[in-house]
Structure formats: C-alpha cells, structure tokens
Design a protein around this motif. Structure first.
Motif, short mmCIF file in Angstrom:
data_model
loop_
_atom_site.label_atom_id
_atom_site.label_comp_id
_atom_site.label_asym_id
_atom_site.label_seq_id
_atom_site.Cartn_x
_atom_site.Cartn_y
_atom_site.Cartn_z
N GLY A 62 0.81 -1.33 -0.02
CA GLY A 62 -0.11 -0.18 0.15
C GLY A 62 0.72 1.41 0.03
N PHE A 63 0.27 2.29 0.35
CA PHE A 63 0.85 3.68 0.28
C PHE A 63 0.56 4.54 1.62
N ILE A 64 1.62 5.26 1.85
CA ILE A 64 1.35 6.19 2.99
C ILE A 64 1.46 7.72 2.46
N ASP A 65 0.36 8.02 2.49
CA ASP A 65 0.00 9.67 1.66
C ASP A 65 1.14 10.49 2.33
N ARG A 66 1.78 11.34 1.62
CA ARG A 66 2.56 12.36 1.84
C ARG A 66 2.22 13.60 1.57
N GLY A 67 1.08 13.82 0.93
CA GLY A 67 0.33 14.94 0.43
C GLY A 67 1.14 15.53 -0.96
N LEU A 96 2.50 -11.68 -10.13
CA LEU A 96 2.31 -10.96 -8.84
C LEU A 96 3.05 -9.38 -9.12
N VAL A 97 4.07 -9.25 -9.89
CA VAL A 97 4.56 -7.95 -10.19
C VAL A 97 3.64 -7.34 -10.95
N ARG A 98 3.05 -7.96 -11.93
CA ARG A 98 2.13 -7.04 -12.84
C ARG A 98 0.74 -6.66 -12.19
N ALA A 99 0.30 -7.69 -11.16
CA ALA A 99 -0.84 -7.14 -10.49
C ALA A 99 -0.58 -6.16 -9.59
N PHE A 100 0.56 -5.93 -8.82
CA PHE A 100 0.84 -4.79 -7.89
C PHE A 100 1.29 -3.40 -8.73
N ARG A 101 1.80 -3.54 -9.91
CA ARG A 101 2.06 -2.73 -10.79
C ARG A 101 0.86 -1.77 -11.44
N LYS A 102 -0.16 -2.78 -11.61
CA LYS A 102 -1.54 -2.26 -12.28
C LYS A 102 -2.07 -1.44 -10.90
N TYR A 103 -2.28 -1.81 -9.75
CA TYR A 103 -2.88 -1.09 -8.74
C TYR A 103 -1.79 -0.07 -8.43
N MET A 104 -0.48 -0.09 -8.48
CA MET A 104 0.29 1.20 -8.13
C MET A 104 0.03 2.27 -9.28
N LYS A 105 -0.21 1.82 -10.50
CA LYS A 105 -0.33 2.95 -11.43
C LYS A 105 -1.82 3.52 -11.21
N ALA A 106 -2.76 2.70 -10.95
CA ALA A 106 -3.86 3.16 -10.76
C ALA A 106 -4.26 4.42 -9.58
N THR A 107 -3.16 4.36 -8.62
CA THR A 107 -3.35 5.51 -7.48
C THR A 107 -3.24 6.81 -7.88
N PRO A 108 -3.74 7.62 -7.00
CA PRO A 108 -3.55 9.26 -7.52
C PRO A 108 -2.37 9.66 -7.46
N TYR A 109 -1.40 8.96 -6.93
CA TYR A 109 0.02 9.63 -6.55
C TYR A 109 0.95 9.35 -7.83
N ARG A 110 1.46 10.83 -8.03
CA ARG A 110 2.52 11.01 -9.06
C ARG A 110 3.92 10.72 -8.77
N TRP A 111 4.28 10.56 -7.37
CA TRP A 111 5.58 10.43 -7.13
C TRP A 111 5.41 9.44 -5.79
N ILE A 112 6.20 8.38 -5.83
CA ILE A 112 5.95 7.27 -5.07
C ILE A 112 7.32 6.85 -4.58
N GLU A 113 7.68 6.84 -3.36
CA GLU A 113 9.16 6.40 -2.81
C GLU A 113 8.86 5.17 -2.55
N PHE A 152 9.18 6.03 -8.22
CA PHE A 152 8.44 5.89 -9.18
C PHE A 152 7.64 6.97 -9.61
N ARG A 153 8.02 7.34 -10.82
CA ARG A 153 7.16 8.65 -11.32
C ARG A 153 5.77 7.96 -12.05
N ASN A 154 4.57 8.19 -11.57
CA ASN A 154 3.53 7.61 -12.00
C ASN A 154 2.95 8.43 -13.11
N HIS A 155 3.08 8.40 -14.27
CA HIS A 155 2.22 9.36 -15.29
C HIS A 155 0.61 9.18 -15.30
#
Length: 146
Positions: A57-62, A83-100, A140-143
């Motif tokens: 998951g993700f911890i929102d940093r604003g 498993l990598v594909r499944a997580f990447r799909k959900y990662m790309k669907a988040t509203p975050y542009r910059w993920i550390e 990860f820069r989420n376009h």
C-alpha cells in the motif's frame, strides 16, 4: 490464479509468517500492530489460490506523493511475474504522481522487488532506520496519477 482484494483481518499475519526472511518473520512474532497500514484506502492483498501471499500500500505524504510499503510471503517463482504485474497495475491506478520506496541496504530481495515494479534508485541521498540501518531510496514517477 492471482486475485487482488482489500485486506481482511489476519492477512498480514499470514503473509508475515510465510516470509522467507527470518527478520521479517520475527517482526510478526513480536506482536507489532500493523493495523494502521491495513486501514489505508490504497492497501491491497494478493492471493494465490485463495492464500494471502503479499500485501502492499501507500502512506500519503500530500501533494500527490506517497511512500510505498509491501510485505511478501512465500511466492513460488512461477507466480512472481504475475504478482509484479498485479501490484504494478494497482500502483499505476493510484492518484500519486511520485512514489518512494525505501529498502534496507543489505536486504537485496527488496531491491529486486522494487526494480521489477519500475522504481529507479535515487543516488547520493542517504536514509537510515531508527536503529541505524541504511536505506536505499527508490522512486516511481506515476504518469497515470492525478
């Protein structure tokens, strides 16, 4: 078959007990409360044949930024790419542009995992855990993020 769903009580404990790394299993045996991570809206659990094998998951940093976290249990090699594909799909669907992602420097499996997800290393910036172990930082820069 890999299924991804919202977490349910006991998922993280099941995954932690099955982790390959002894230090990860130890964290789950000490009774650490991971429930705050599981309550986040962008937390998911991956199941293989109905058995929880990974959570993340993700911890929102604003400002469109977040810190990613994940725990992997025992994952058979034949399921790793899925498993990598499944997580990447959900990662790309988040509203975050910059993920550390922060990986303990000596925990090489975590570096492999985040690189497979598309994170790239940030060189020159040092980070440390509260107990003094060195982290390596990845981004990860989420376009697709808002």
């Amino acid at each position: 078959m890999i299924e991804v769903r919202a977490p349910e009580p006991g998922d993280l404990e099941t995954i932690g007990r099955e982790a390959r790394e002894e230090w990860v299993r130890d964290r789950f045996r000490t009774g650490v409360d991971f429930s705050p991570l599981m309550d986040k809206p962008n937390t998911h659990v991956a199941l293989i044949d109905g058995q929880p094998v990974a959570a993340g998951g993700f911890i929102d940093r604003g400002n469109g930024n977040a810190i990613a976290w994940s725990v992997l249990g025992r994952v058979d090699e034949r399921h790793f790419v899925g498993l990598v594909r499944a997580f990447r799909k959900y990662m790309k669907a988040t509203p975050y542009r910059w993920i550390e992602a922060h990986c303990i420097a000596t925990f090489h499996q975590s570096h492999r995992w985040v690189k497979c997800l598309g994170f790239v290393p940030v060189n020159g910036e040092r980070c440390f855990t509260p107990d003094g172990r060195e982290f390596r930082k990845y981004v990860f820069r989420n376009h697709n993020g808002s």
